[in-house]
Scaffold this motif. Structure first.
Motif, mmCIF file in Angstrom:
data_model
loop_
_atom_site.group_PDB
_atom_site.id
_atom_site.type_symbol
_atom_site.label_atom_id
_atom_site.label_comp_id
_atom_site.label_asym_id
_atom_site.label_seq_id
_atom_site.Cartn_x
_atom_site.Cartn_y
_atom_site.Cartn_z
ATOM 1 N N PRO A 168 0.846 -1.208 0.000
ATOM 2 C CA PRO A 168 0.000 0.000 0.000
ATOM 3 C C PRO A 168 0.872 1.245 0.000
ATOM 4 C CG PRO A 168 0.080 -0.969 2.191
ATOM 5 C CD PRO A 168 0.779 -1.931 1.273
ATOM 6 N N GLN A 169 0.256 2.381 -0.225
ATOM 7 C CA GLN A 169 0.988 3.644 -0.225
ATOM 8 C C GLN A 169 1.107 4.157 1.204
ATOM 9 O OE1 GLN A 169 -0.792 6.773 -2.523
ATOM 10 N NE2 GLN A 169 0.814 8.253 -2.051
ATOM 11 N N PHE A 170 2.334 4.153 1.720
ATOM 12 C CA PHE A 170 2.574 4.648 3.064
ATOM 13 C C PHE A 170 2.826 6.156 3.013
ATOM 14 C CE2 PHE A 170 3.815 0.174 3.270
ATOM 15 C CZ PHE A 170 3.114 -0.244 4.381
ATOM 16 N N VAL A 171 2.302 6.875 3.991
ATOM 17 C CA VAL A 171 2.459 8.324 4.053
ATOM 18 C C VAL A 171 2.975 8.708 5.431
ATOM 19 C CG1 VAL A 171 1.308 10.556 3.823
ATOM 20 C CG2 VAL A 171 0.526 8.609 2.457
ATOM 21 N N LYS A 172 4.001 9.547 5.482
ATOM 22 C CA LYS A 172 4.548 10.000 6.751
ATOM 23 C C LYS A 172 3.727 11.185 7.282
ATOM 24 C CE LYS A 172 9.333 8.635 5.805
ATOM 25 N NZ LYS A 172 10.743 9.099 5.701
ATOM 26 N N PRO A 173 3.525 11.229 8.580
ATOM 27 C CA PRO A 173 2.745 12.341 9.154
ATOM 28 C C PRO A 173 3.539 13.643 9.183
ATOM 29 C CG PRO A 173 3.567 10.913 10.897
ATOM 30 C CD PRO A 173 3.911 10.229 9.595
ATOM 31 N N LEU A 266 -6.013 -8.096 2.212
ATOM 32 C CA LEU A 266 -6.740 -7.176 1.331
ATOM 33 C C LEU A 266 -5.960 -5.872 1.156
ATOM 34 C CD1 LEU A 266 -10.422 -7.645 2.575
ATOM 35 C CD2 LEU A 266 -9.404 -8.507 0.464
ATOM 36 N N GLY A 267 -5.265 -5.453 2.213
ATOM 37 C CA GLY A 267 -4.465 -4.250 2.118
ATOM 38 C C GLY A 267 -3.272 -4.394 1.187
ATOM 39 N N LEU A 268 -2.912 -5.629 0.855
ATOM 40 C CA LEU A 268 -1.795 -5.893 -0.053
ATOM 41 C C LEU A 268 -2.261 -6.077 -1.493
ATOM 42 C CD1 LEU A 268 0.285 -8.345 2.176
ATOM 43 C CD2 LEU A 268 0.807 -5.952 1.656
ATOM 44 N N SER A 269 -3.516 -5.687 -1.772
ATOM 45 C CA SER A 269 -4.056 -5.793 -3.126
ATOM 46 C C SER A 269 -4.422 -4.416 -3.663
ATOM 47 C CB SER A 269 -5.297 -6.693 -3.144
ATOM 48 O OG SER A 269 -5.877 -6.715 -4.433
ATOM 49 N N PRO A 270 -3.554 -3.795 -4.463
ATOM 50 C CA PRO A 270 -3.879 -2.499 -5.072
ATOM 51 C C PRO A 270 -5.154 -2.552 -5.907
ATOM 52 C CG PRO A 270 -1.536 -2.960 -5.288
ATOM 53 C CD PRO A 270 -2.176 -4.219 -4.778
ATOM 54 N N LYS A 271 -5.430 -3.693 -6.511
ATOM 55 C CA LYS A 271 -6.641 -3.804 -7.336
ATOM 56 C C LYS A 271 -7.885 -3.641 -6.470
ATOM 57 C CE LYS A 271 -6.479 -6.559 -10.850
ATOM 58 N NZ LYS A 271 -6.640 -5.604 -11.968
ATOM 59 N N PHE A 272 -7.863 -4.245 -5.285
ATOM 60 C CA PHE A 272 -8.999 -4.106 -4.367
ATOM 61 C C PHE A 272 -9.155 -2.649 -3.936
ATOM 62 C CE2 PHE A 272 -10.763 -4.123 -0.027
ATOM 63 C CZ PHE A 272 -11.978 -4.748 -0.267
#
Length: 361
Positions: A168-173, A266-272
């Motif tokens: 998934p796309q991780f974002v830093k705060p 599910l979090g490891l599926s960009p398609k989902f």
């Protein structure tokens, strides 16, 4: 899974995205309500701060017990803060309704579908009324848009191009005082929610859950910090599983570990994830009206269940002032410091209730 470990697997509850953060995240980021939030990093700093405050409260509870929490935040206060958060979202929901007449009709049809399912649907279906409403609205747009061309259709090109598996796309705060002061007070609502949930769990399981209240707060707080530090939402214990357990009498906590593993997959599926982003704007508008309204009405249930006496001026003024500050988004600005409607409403609830409870000479 973190909550499971920190509570020793003794509390049959699970954590999920908290609706209490929606209003403050929208306010902190100026989110327009369509697609991924481009300014989410600003909110993440506030979410981490809320988790830290929540964790600190949990550590104090572990050391001193829960009596002070219940005295500082009785049902009149926690209910007022929760309702104020829901009402603070009203302009956002109404704003999303604006558009063509077809946009409005699809949104209102989604609202009506959720209400009908929640009222008349079978017990199992009522618990997933949001998902049913999304499916209904989605199908409606497919028929009217992709099929008949009356409304804009759904574009599946991005879904086709998305990979089945990937990170998934991780974002830093990003930490700013404005976002932190706006979002951190939500920790008070999370404390109230978690406290009520654990008390309810003790009632239906017949076990004394009070020794795990502080650990539950710490688990929830650390999970919120972990989520916010990587691009996720604020977390809270969910009440939905309480009704399910009351019906099935299955109290195994291992079920939640299995559910966590499924969620991670599910979090490891960009398609989902990309498929979720194809949910049409009018459907999201209908969900906003329903869900944001339910935040307010569900929190009002705290007053009913705890028989808050509104003939008492102390309760009337506490609730009244809090709701006006929250619904009107009363913001206090001093230099570069700004405290938004949720923050001022929270402070008002805590201060006014205690102030009006002082003994007379």
């Amino acid at each position: 899974m973190l909550f499971f470990v920190l509570t020793g697997g003794r509390v049959p509850s699970y954590l999920g995205s908290s609706f209490a953060f929606i209003a403050v995240v929208i306010a902190a980021t100026g989110y327009a309500g369509s697609g991924p939030n481009p300014n989410i990093a600003l909110a993440l700093g506030g979410i981490v701060a809320a988790g830290a405050l929540y964790t600190l409260i949990g550590l104090i509870v572990m050391a001193a017990g829960t009596g002070w929490v219940e005295k500082l935040m009785p049902p009149a206060v926690t209910g007022a803060i929760g309702v104020a958060i829901g009402l603070n979202l009203a302009p956002v929901a109404v704003g999303q309704l604006k558009g063509t007449w077809t946009h409005l009709l699809i949104a209102l049809a989604t609202v009506l579908c959720m209400a009908l399912i929640s009222t008349y649907g079978p017990r199992a279906t009522r618990r997933v009324a949001v998902l049913v409403a999304i499916a209904f609205g989605y199908l409606l747009v497919l028929v009217l848009g992709n099929g008949l061309g009356i409304v804009p259709g759904i574009d599946f090109a991005a879904v086709s191009n998305a990979a089945w598996f990937g990170l998934p796309q991780f974002v830093k705060p990003e930490f700013t005082w404005a976002a932190t002061s706006l979002i951190a007070p939500v920790a008070i609502v999370l404390v109230a929610e978690n406290l009520g949930h654990i008390k309810a769990l003790g009632s239906i399981t017949g076990r004394d859950m009070d020794p795990y209240i502080g650990r539950g707060f710490v688990g929830d707080g650390l999970a919120t910090m972990l989520s916010g530090a990587n691009g996720g939402t604020g977390i809270t214990t969910y009440a939905e599983n309480i009704g399910v357990m009351a019906m099935t009498r299955v109290y195994s906590t291992l079920i939640f570990v299995f559910a966590a593993c499924v969620a991670i997959l599910l979090g490891l599926s960009p398609k989902f994830g990309t498929l979720l982003q194809t949910i049409p704007a009018p459907v999201l508008a209908g969900l906003a009206v329903s869900v944001f309204g339910l935040i307010a009405s569900a929190m009002a249930r705290i007053w009913v269940e705890n028989k808050v006496d509104f003939s008492q001026p102390r309760n009337l003024f506490t609730v009244g002032i809090t709701l006006i500050f929250g619904a009107g988004d009363f913001t206090v600005t001093i230099g570069q410091f700004a405290l938004g409607g949720i923050g001022t409403a929270t402070i008002a609830a805590l201060v006014v209730y205690q102030l009006l409870g002082l003994k007379r000479d």
